[in-house]
Design a protein around this motif. Structure first.
Motif, PDB file in Angstrom:
ATOM      1  N   MET A   1      68.055 -27.089  99.252  1.00 33.36           N
ATOM      2  CA  MET A   1      66.769 -27.408  98.655  1.00 33.36           C
ATOM      3  C   MET A   1      66.907 -28.716  97.893  1.00 33.36           C
ATOM      4  SD  MET A   1      66.505 -24.845  95.270  1.00 33.36           S
ATOM      5  CE  MET A   1      65.113 -24.096  95.909  1.00 33.36           C
ATOM      6  N   ASN A   2      65.805 -29.431  97.728  1.00 33.64           N
ATOM      7  CA  ASN A   2      65.898 -30.652  96.938  1.00 33.64           C
ATOM      8  C   ASN A   2      65.436 -30.376  95.507  1.00 33.64           C
ATOM      9  OD1 ASN A   2      63.048 -31.017  96.872  1.00 33.64           O
ATOM     10  ND2 ASN A   2      63.132 -32.217  98.746  1.00 33.64           N
ATOM     11  N   LEU A   3      65.765 -31.279  94.624  1.00 34.04           N
ATOM     12  CA  LEU A   3      65.512 -31.102  93.192  1.00 34.04           C
ATOM     13  C   LEU A   3      64.036 -30.905  92.882  1.00 34.04           C
ATOM     14  CD1 LEU A   3      66.677 -31.047  90.344  1.00 34.04           C
ATOM     15  CD2 LEU A   3      66.615 -33.535  90.337  1.00 34.04           C
ATOM     16  N   SER A   4      63.149 -31.465  93.680  1.00 40.32           N
ATOM     17  CA  SER A   4      61.715 -31.327  93.423  1.00 40.32           C
ATOM     18  C   SER A   4      61.227 -29.894  93.616  1.00 40.32           C
ATOM     19  CB  SER A   4      60.909 -32.276  94.310  1.00 40.32           C
ATOM     20  OG  SER A   4      61.035 -31.916  95.662  1.00 40.32           O
ATOM     21  N   GLU A   5      62.005 -29.044  94.276  1.00 43.05           N
ATOM     22  CA  GLU A   5      61.621 -27.651  94.509  1.00 43.05           C
ATOM     23  C   GLU A   5      61.963 -26.743  93.326  1.00 43.05           C
ATOM     24  OE1 GLU A   5      62.921 -26.200  98.371  1.00 43.05           O
ATOM     25  OE2 GLU A   5      62.894 -28.261  99.092  1.00 43.05           O
ATOM     26  N   LEU A   6      62.813 -27.211  92.413  1.00 44.93           N
ATOM     27  CA  LEU A   6      63.147 -26.418  91.232  1.00 44.93           C
ATOM     28  C   LEU A   6      61.983 -26.432  90.252  1.00 44.93           C
ATOM     29  CD1 LEU A   6      66.854 -27.400  90.447  1.00 44.93           C
ATOM     30  CD2 LEU A   6      66.026 -25.373  91.634  1.00 44.93           C
ATOM     31  N   ILE A  38      72.354 -29.923  86.856  1.00 45.26           N
ATOM     32  CA  ILE A  38      71.124 -30.611  86.503  1.00 45.26           C
ATOM     33  C   ILE A  38      70.052 -29.547  86.258  1.00 45.26           C
ATOM     34  CG2 ILE A  38      70.399 -30.938  88.899  1.00 45.26           C
ATOM     35  CD1 ILE A  38      69.478 -33.777  88.050  1.00 45.26           C
ATOM     36  N   ARG A  39      69.296 -29.685  85.172  1.00 43.78           N
ATOM     37  CA  ARG A  39      68.279 -28.698  84.802  1.00 43.78           C
ATOM     38  C   ARG A  39      66.931 -29.395  84.661  1.00 43.78           C
ATOM     39  NH1 ARG A  39      68.418 -23.778  82.866  1.00 43.78           N
ATOM     40  NH2 ARG A  39      70.650 -23.863  82.464  1.00 43.78           N
ATOM     41  N   VAL A  40      65.899 -28.773  85.210  1.00 45.43           N
ATOM     42  CA  VAL A  40      64.544 -29.307  85.091  1.00 45.43           C
ATOM     43  C   VAL A  40      63.999 -28.896  83.726  1.00 45.43           C
ATOM     44  CG1 VAL A  40      62.210 -29.281  86.028  1.00 45.43           C
ATOM     45  CG2 VAL A  40      64.160 -29.221  87.576  1.00 45.43           C
ATOM     46  N   VAL A  41      63.669 -29.886  82.899  1.00 44.14           N
ATOM     47  CA  VAL A  41      63.151 -29.640  81.550  1.00 44.14           C
ATOM     48  C   VAL A  41      61.630 -29.588  81.565  1.00 44.14           C
ATOM     49  CG1 VAL A  41      63.042 -30.554  79.205  1.00 44.14           C
ATOM     50  CG2 VAL A  41      65.155 -30.758  80.524  1.00 44.14           C
ATOM     51  N   ASP A  48      54.599 -35.838  88.703  1.00 43.84           N
ATOM     52  CA  ASP A  48      55.361 -37.084  88.662  1.00 43.84           C
ATOM     53  C   ASP A  48      55.193 -37.722  87.297  1.00 43.84           C
ATOM     54  OD1 ASP A  48      56.886 -39.208  89.547  1.00 43.84           O
ATOM     55  OD2 ASP A  48      55.273 -40.163  90.667  1.00 43.84           O
ATOM     56  N   PRO A  49      56.205 -37.947  86.496  1.00 43.88           N
ATOM     57  CA  PRO A  49      57.637 -37.787  86.739  1.00 43.88           C
ATOM     58  C   PRO A  49      58.134 -36.379  86.423  1.00 43.88           C
ATOM     59  CG  PRO A  49      57.329 -38.817  84.621  1.00 43.88           C
ATOM     60  CD  PRO A  49      55.958 -38.621  85.216  1.00 43.88           C
ATOM     61  N   SER A  60      64.091 -39.069  82.996  1.00 44.59           N
ATOM     62  CA  SER A  60      62.825 -38.905  83.716  1.00 44.59           C
ATOM     63  C   SER A  60      62.929 -39.628  85.047  1.00 44.59           C
ATOM     64  CB  SER A  60      61.664 -39.491  82.908  1.00 44.59           C
ATOM     65  OG  SER A  60      61.411 -38.686  81.791  1.00 44.59           O
ATOM     66  N   LEU A  61      62.639 -38.887  86.115  1.00 45.12           N
ATOM     67  CA  LEU A  61      62.744 -39.436  87.458  1.00 45.12           C
ATOM     68  C   LEU A  61      61.417 -39.297  88.186  1.00 45.12           C
ATOM     69  CD1 LEU A  61      66.117 -37.744  88.447  1.00 45.12           C
ATOM     70  CD2 LEU A  61      65.795 -40.128  87.806  1.00 45.12           C
ATOM     71  N   ARG A  62      61.127 -40.244  89.039  1.00 40.54           N
ATOM     72  CA  ARG A  62      59.926 -40.172  89.870  1.00 40.54           C
ATOM     73  C   ARG A  62      60.118 -39.100  90.939  1.00 40.54           C
ATOM     74  NH1 ARG A  62      60.225 -46.416  90.476  1.00 40.54           N
ATOM     75  NH2 ARG A  62      59.242 -47.036  88.534  1.00 40.54           N
ATOM     76  N   LYS A  63      59.010 -38.590  91.439  1.00 38.45           N
ATOM     77  CA  LYS A  63      59.072 -37.541  92.459  1.00 38.45           C
ATOM     78  C   LYS A  63      59.846 -38.020  93.687  1.00 38.45           C
ATOM     79  CE  LYS A  63      56.267 -34.067  94.664  1.00 38.45           C
ATOM     80  NZ  LYS A  63      54.947 -33.486  94.797  1.00 38.45           N
ATOM     81  N   LYS A  64      59.652 -39.261  94.065  1.00 40.25           N
ATOM     82  CA  LYS A  64      60.351 -39.835  95.218  1.00 40.25           C
ATOM     83  C   LYS A  64      61.870 -39.825  94.995  1.00 40.25           C
ATOM     84  CE  LYS A  64      60.774 -44.519  95.440  1.00 40.25           C
ATOM     85  NZ  LYS A  64      60.436 -45.896  95.701  1.00 40.25           N
TER      86      LYS A  64
END
Length: 75
Positions: A1-6, A38-41, A48-49, A60-64
């Motif tokens: 899975m990619n990070l955006s799915e968390l 890595i944890r999604v805060v 986005d972001p 903070s990272l962009r969705k891309k």
């Protein structure tokens, strides 16, 4: 899975960085390395972001950018 799915509060271990070379280098420079936790805060209302914690600091990272980070979920 990619990070955006968390979801917010979930954590994962970075397995692979599948991004274009320039973005891959930028992620590596920011500490997003294979094997790191890595944890999604938080996630902005439109997705986005995405705010994550890696190596005890917030980033903070962009969705891309998060779509190129492949993780395995860790509880």
């Amino acid at each position: 899975m990619n990070l955006s799915e968390l979801k917010k509060g979930q954590a994962g271990r970075v397995v692979k960085l599948s991004a274009v070379p320039q973005l891959r280098r930028r992620l590596l420079d920011m500490g997003v390395l294979v094997g790191e936790m890595i944890r999604v805060v938080g996630v902005a209302p439109l997705g986005d972001p995405v705010e994550v914690t890696v190596k005890n600091y917030k980033l903070s990272l962009r969705k891309k950018e998060v779509e190129g980070v492949i993780v395995e979920e860790v509880s």
